[in-house]
Design an enzyme around this catalytic site. Sequence first.
Site, PDB file in Angstrom:
ATOM      1  N   SER A 138       0.853  -1.176   0.000  1.00 56.18           N
ATOM      2  CA  SER A 138       0.000   0.000   0.000  1.00 56.18           C
ATOM      3  C   SER A 138       0.891   1.228   0.000  1.00 56.18           C
ATOM      4  O   SER A 138       1.999   1.197   0.549  1.00 56.18           O
ATOM      5  CB  SER A 138      -0.896   0.020   1.238  1.00 56.18           C
ATOM      6  N   TYR A 151      -1.943  -0.490  10.433  1.00 55.66           N
ATOM      7  CA  TYR A 151      -1.946  -0.920   9.030  1.00 55.66           C
ATOM      8  C   TYR A 151      -0.699  -0.420   8.305  1.00 55.66           C
ATOM      9  O   TYR A 151      -0.033  -1.180   7.589  1.00 55.66           O
ATOM     10  CB  TYR A 151      -3.205  -0.393   8.348  1.00 55.66           C
TER      11      TYR A 151
END
Length: 265
Positions: A138, A151
């Site tokens: 990501s 995350y």
Amino acid sequence: MRLKDKVIIVTGSTTGIGRAIAKKAVSEGAKVVVHGLEEDLGAQVVLELGEENAVLLIEDISDDGAPDRLVELAIRKWGRLDSVVNNAAIVAASTITDTDKDFISRILGVNTIAPCLLIQAALPYLIESRGAVLNIGSINAWGGEHNLLAYSISKGALMTMTRNLGDSLFREKGVRVNQINPGWVLTENEVARKKTHGLSDDWHENLPKVYAPAGRLIYAEEIAVAVVYWLSDESGPISGQVVDLEQYPMIGRNVPKDANTIPHK
């Protein structure tokens, strides 16, 4: 066909980006192990792909032995393994004030530790096929948003693992390891998640240019097309690389002071 006869494990492929990757891989001639948590959705993916092209495992990737069972299923079904796509992940909000030990352990377990253990389980077969690993990261790996602390940490660690193994495994074993970092992708899970944040059903149709210069988000199918390159022989000896797939430069970007913004993640 660019992936003809290759056998590929795609974790988290019952929905979203993973499902798009599985479908694109089969369209390019591959056989795919579909994996996820939603049995009904997984069965539908296998039905769409054809039972001769896909097999399903429903299990939490962080469960003890789950990586080994994925590999065993691929070998039992097709007798070989050419690639692993580590796509399964938990996207959950957290900040420094509410990230407790259990929460961050859960995020790391799925997003970082499980991919490492799957590579480990698959390695003997990837060495035999001179195969490839692609980690789906990501753009949050580069720092992340304030409300995506755990995350972002997990994706940053995944990126370091990619760099490390991309060198050592290719140099010593002939197995390539690379990573792509998608930006903001329009998936059914992202649509549902944003609705829980109080946004309207059509929130993704009127996005500020600061987040979507194209006037829309990236489609999962566009990520899948890029994945094929890294799994195919076309990417040659390239290993240990991390590539951002976003509409704008993540690092060094100039954000207008008067930008009309909404929460990104």
